[in-house]
Design a protein around this motif. Structure first.
Motif, PDB file in Angstrom:
ATOM      1  N   TYR A 191      -1.551  -4.465  92.318  1.00  0.00           N
ATOM      2  CA  TYR A 191      -2.590  -3.526  91.873  1.00  0.00           C
ATOM      3  C   TYR A 191      -2.347  -2.169  92.508  1.00  0.00           C
ATOM      4  CZ  TYR A 191      -7.211  -2.089  90.230  1.00  0.00           C
ATOM      5  OH  TYR A 191      -8.254  -1.470  89.561  1.00  0.00           O
ATOM      6  N   TRP A 192      -2.431  -1.108  91.661  1.00  0.00           N
ATOM      7  CA  TRP A 192      -2.282   0.263  92.156  1.00  0.00           C
ATOM      8  C   TRP A 192      -3.683   0.852  92.283  1.00  0.00           C
ATOM      9  CZ3 TRP A 192      -0.256   5.161  89.259  1.00  0.00           C
ATOM     10  CH2 TRP A 192       0.028   6.160  90.213  1.00  0.00           C
ATOM     11  N   LYS A 201      -0.338  -3.309  88.402  1.00  0.00           N
ATOM     12  CA  LYS A 201       1.056  -2.940  88.644  1.00  0.00           C
ATOM     13  C   LYS A 201       1.967  -4.098  88.196  1.00  0.00           C
ATOM     14  CE  LYS A 201       2.497  -2.206  92.914  1.00  0.00           C
ATOM     15  NZ  LYS A 201       2.767  -1.566  94.214  1.00  0.00           N
ATOM     16  N   TYR A 215       9.102  -0.169  88.838  1.00  0.00           N
ATOM     17  CA  TYR A 215       7.709  -0.607  88.853  1.00  0.00           C
ATOM     18  C   TYR A 215       6.923   0.260  87.862  1.00  0.00           C
ATOM     19  CZ  TYR A 215       8.470  -3.389  93.076  1.00  0.00           C
ATOM     20  OH  TYR A 215       8.897  -4.332  93.984  1.00  0.00           O
ATOM     21  N   ALA A 236       2.794   0.742  85.983  1.00  0.00           N
ATOM     22  CA  ALA A 236       1.364   0.422  86.141  1.00  0.00           C
ATOM     23  C   ALA A 236       0.680   0.574  84.786  1.00  0.00           C
ATOM     24  CB  ALA A 236       0.741   1.348  87.179  1.00  0.00           C
ATOM     25  N   LEU A 294       6.505   4.427  87.995  1.00  0.00           N
ATOM     26  CA  LEU A 294       6.287   4.713  89.413  1.00  0.00           C
ATOM     27  C   LEU A 294       7.589   5.087  90.131  1.00  0.00           C
ATOM     28  CD1 LEU A 294       3.803   1.803  90.197  1.00  0.00           C
ATOM     29  CD2 LEU A 294       3.298   4.136  89.417  1.00  0.00           C
ATOM     30  N   ARG A 303       5.373   1.450  96.343  1.00  0.00           N
ATOM     31  CA  ARG A 303       3.988   1.620  96.781  1.00  0.00           C
ATOM     32  C   ARG A 303       3.607   3.115  96.772  1.00  0.00           C
ATOM     33  NH1 ARG A 303       6.363  -2.156 100.074  1.00  0.00           N
ATOM     34  NH2 ARG A 303       5.431  -4.252 100.033  1.00  0.00           N
ATOM     35  N   ARG A 358       1.528   6.501  96.760  1.00  0.00           N
ATOM     36  CA  ARG A 358       0.250   6.822  97.408  1.00  0.00           C
ATOM     37  C   ARG A 358      -0.535   7.913  96.695  1.00  0.00           C
ATOM     38  NH1 ARG A 358       1.882   6.780 103.869  1.00  0.00           N
ATOM     39  NH2 ARG A 358       2.648   4.604 103.911  1.00  0.00           N
ATOM     40  N   GLY A 371       3.363   8.881  89.946  1.00  0.00           N
ATOM     41  CA  GLY A 371       3.519   8.138  88.701  1.00  0.00           C
ATOM     42  C   GLY A 371       3.711   9.094  87.523  1.00  0.00           C
TER      43      GLY A 371
END
Length: 660
Positions: free
Chosen positions: A555-556, A563, A632, A634, A645, A649, A651, A656
């Motif tokens: 999950y983003w 995600k 990745y 989302a 992405l 991960r 932030r 994105g």
């Protein structure tokens, strides 16, 4: 100087070397250091000693060699101090007897009373010196003649005592060749003497050795193990009916040592290699004892001291170790070459070299490598007539078993054999299977196994065995298919691609050949993981959905969206083969039988159920290439757009790239 408070000294005598040998046998005990007087670094000391002896003999002047003392048990004297002088005197008397053809009858019998217990090789060398003749000539190097003799084992070169003896023999030859009547002077004139003392009620212990001979050097773990094992063999009478030439301690210092010296010496030593061989063999034998706990295996693997190992050597272990030494020392190692890939367990040279030396010369081997060694050894021990093809069949099945393990969604898969409990399980499984190692596929077709270890892969092997036995012409096709780096010994996915129903008569061989080619062309290595592959996967529909990426979820929180991942690394595909989404890849593989990625993508006609962002990813290659290096994405709940992405991960929203 002798400390009379420490030692109860009884009966002092003045003796010559031959007097001592007539009085009792002389045996250099295990706890003594190697013979050092003949070492090159001690050449000056040896030379001065020999010159003093020569002067005494030529001038008829008596020379006293100080005290020689030790322990006498029955008819055997074990010197605590005097080893170096006694050994040099032994070599001098041997040389005199050889030089003047006196090494027969009584002189030969007397000199045979001198021996070494520190190493069997040293003992056998002394024995063979006495038992064989050597022709002397002034200019030749006597040590080379000895080494070239048919009774001399090449492995004896690594015995430091023998090396020193050979150096001393050369020095004696150089110094005493010109001395006439040498044997008569040594045996009749009684010029070279020493004070001989025995120690009342003293066993020759390590404690006493340390107190009285601090100059000694520590034995290697291998030497300590041999000494302890010899004591155990004698105490337990494991070899009471064994001919001396076949005893463990003789072989380990002669023909077995020759084998290791020829193949696995490192820095002119094989002690470490033999110790690694012993550790692995002990672990295997212990693992076959189901009454022992896994913690025992951990202790053997981690605590490799001789004392610890010896505590686990029972008669079964001893016999297994003997068999391992014997079978490898007599076998042509070139016939053990594996003819198929071992993937991450591929040895740098051979399975045996990995065990005794290590892949990186560290001397360490993994649990998996030990299992492979056990499988190889089991075949050698159980099969009288070695056949390369049958051996490779057997090792192939074992490879497939040890190469399988649970792989996670991120493509991470630790070795299946990575701990004492898994080692214990796999060894006992291999032990059961080894009953049929001479013809493993026929055995698999009919066997019932007690072990439940690696049950899924065993069922796979049985499935393949049925095909191979009933359709032997398919053997190469099956082997070529399972050797694929992605499949790694498991072909059930391929069989699903061709809709095989476990009936060898009705298998679609032509289609299987084509599917094998697909895996060879597209999924044989890391380069198979391309954006073209990802875009092609996005074109595949299963039950009206184009959602292969559902195999992974996170999950983003930044954008409050789900995600997903489009295969970030190659081994994730292996996970996918056996996941709930595997139908997507089956469909793609079937398409790849006839078309390539470009054709699949170009010919794709989107349906109304596929979102526009996905169509764009399929048709616009620059999107994944330029904006989604992480692989990745989302996606919101309504599937109306996606973010590509920049990282795993992200932030910030700016991390994105939105595609609608």
């Amino acid at each position: 100087m002798i400390d009379n408070n420490l030692l109860d000294v009884v009966g002092g005598q003045t003796l010559t070397f031959l007097d001592l040998l007539k009085l009792s046998k002389v045996e250099i005990p295990i706890v003594q250091r190697d013979y050092a007087q003949g070492r090159l670094e001690n050449k000056r000391v040896l030379q001065e000693f020999l010159e003093a002896l020569k002067l005494s003999l030529q001038s008829n002047q008596e020379i006293k060699l100080d005290f020689i003392y030790g322990n006498r048990n029955f008819d055997v004297f074990q010197p605590l101090d005097g080893q170096q002088r006694l050994t040099t005197l032994f070599l001098l008397h041997w040389y005199a007897a050889i030089k003047e053809n006196k090494l027969t009858g009584e002189p030969k019998e007397i000199l045979s009373n001198f021996s070494y217990e520190t190493r069997i090789s040293s003992r056998e060398f002394c024995k063979d010196l006495i038992g064989n003749s050597i022709t002397l000539d002034e200019d030749s190097k006597l040590s080379l003649k000895i080494i070239d003799s048919n009774w001399f084992f090449l492995s004896w070169k690594l015995d430091p005592t023998i090396n020193s003896m050979l150096n001393t023999i050369d020095s004696i030859h150089s110094e005493f060749y010109s001395v006439d009547n040498l044997w008569e002077k040594l045996s009749k004139m009684n010029l070279i003497k020493f004070n001989y003392l025995t120690l009342k009620d003293f066993g020759l212990s390590d404690d006493l050795y340390i107190k009285m001979n601090a100059r000694g050097k520590l034995l290697t773990s291998f030497e300590n193990f041999k000494a302890g094992l010899q004591k155990k063999i004698n105490t337990e009478k494991w070899e009471k009916d064994t001919e001396f030439k076949q005893t463990f301690l003789l072989k380990v210092d002669t023909e077995w040592a020759d084998f290791f010296w020829t193949n696995y010496r490192k820095k002119d030593s094989i002690d470490e290699a033999q110790m690694n061989f012993i550790i692995t063999s002990t672990m295997i034998s212990t693992a076959l004892d189901t009454s022992l706990t896994d913690n025992v295996l951990r202790q053997i693997n981690e605590d490799t001291s001789a004392l610890n190992l010896l505590s686990y050597v029972d008669k079964n272990c001893f016999e297994y170790l003997y068999q391992c030494y014997e079978v490898y020392s007599k076998f042509d190692l070139s016939r053990l070459e594996i003819e198929f890939p071992m993937w991450r367990h591929q040895p740098r040279e051979s399975i045996l070299s990995t065990i005794v030396i290590g892949d990186d010369d560290s001397g360490k081997s993994s649990y998996t490598q030990k299992v492979l060694f056990y499988a190889q050894t089991a075949y050698l021990l159980k099969v009288d007539n070695f056949e390369e093809a049958k051996f490779n069949d057997w090792m192939r099945v074992v490879r497939n078993i040890v190469s399988r393990a649970s792989i996670d969604k991120n493509g991470k898969r630790p070795d299946i054999v990575r701990s004492p409990d898994t080692f214990h399980g796999v060894v006992n499984l291999i032990n059961e299977l080894s009953e049929g190692c001479s013809d493993i596929y026929n055995f698999l077709l009919h066997c019932t196994l007690k072990s439940t270890y690696s049950k899924e892969q065993i069922e796979e092997e049985k499935r393949k065995a049925k095909l191979i036995v009933e359709r032997p012409e398919l053997k190469k096709l099956i082997f070529d298919t399972e050797d694929n780096d992605l499949l790694r010994g498991r072909i059930s996915f391929v069989l699903d691609c061709i809709e095989y129903k476990d009936d060898p008569k009705n298998i679609n061989v032509e289609l299987m050949e084509k599917v094998k080619e697909v895996f060879q062309n597209y999924f044989s290595n890391e380069s198979g993981l391309s954006d073209d592959f990802r875009r092609s996967m996005l074109t595949i529909e299963v039950e009206g959905k184009y959602e292969f990426y559902m195999y992974w979820w996170s999950y983003w929180t930044v954008a409050s969206v789900n995600k997903r991942k489009l295969f970030a690394n190659f081994r994730e595909i292996e996970y996918f083969l056996y996941s709930d989404q595997r139908a997507y890849l089956i469909k793609l593989v079937r398409k790849l039988v006839e078309k390539n990625y470009s054709q699949i993508i170009d010919e794709f006609v989107p349906s109304q159920s596929i979102p526009n962002w996905q169509v764009r990813l399929i048709k616009e290659p620059e999107l994944l290439k330029d904006h989604c290096k992480s692989k990745y994405i989302a996606i919101p709940e309504d599937n109306s757009y996606c973010y590509l992405l920049k990282s795993q991960r992200p932030r910030e929203m700016s991390d994105g790239f939105k595609v609608e």
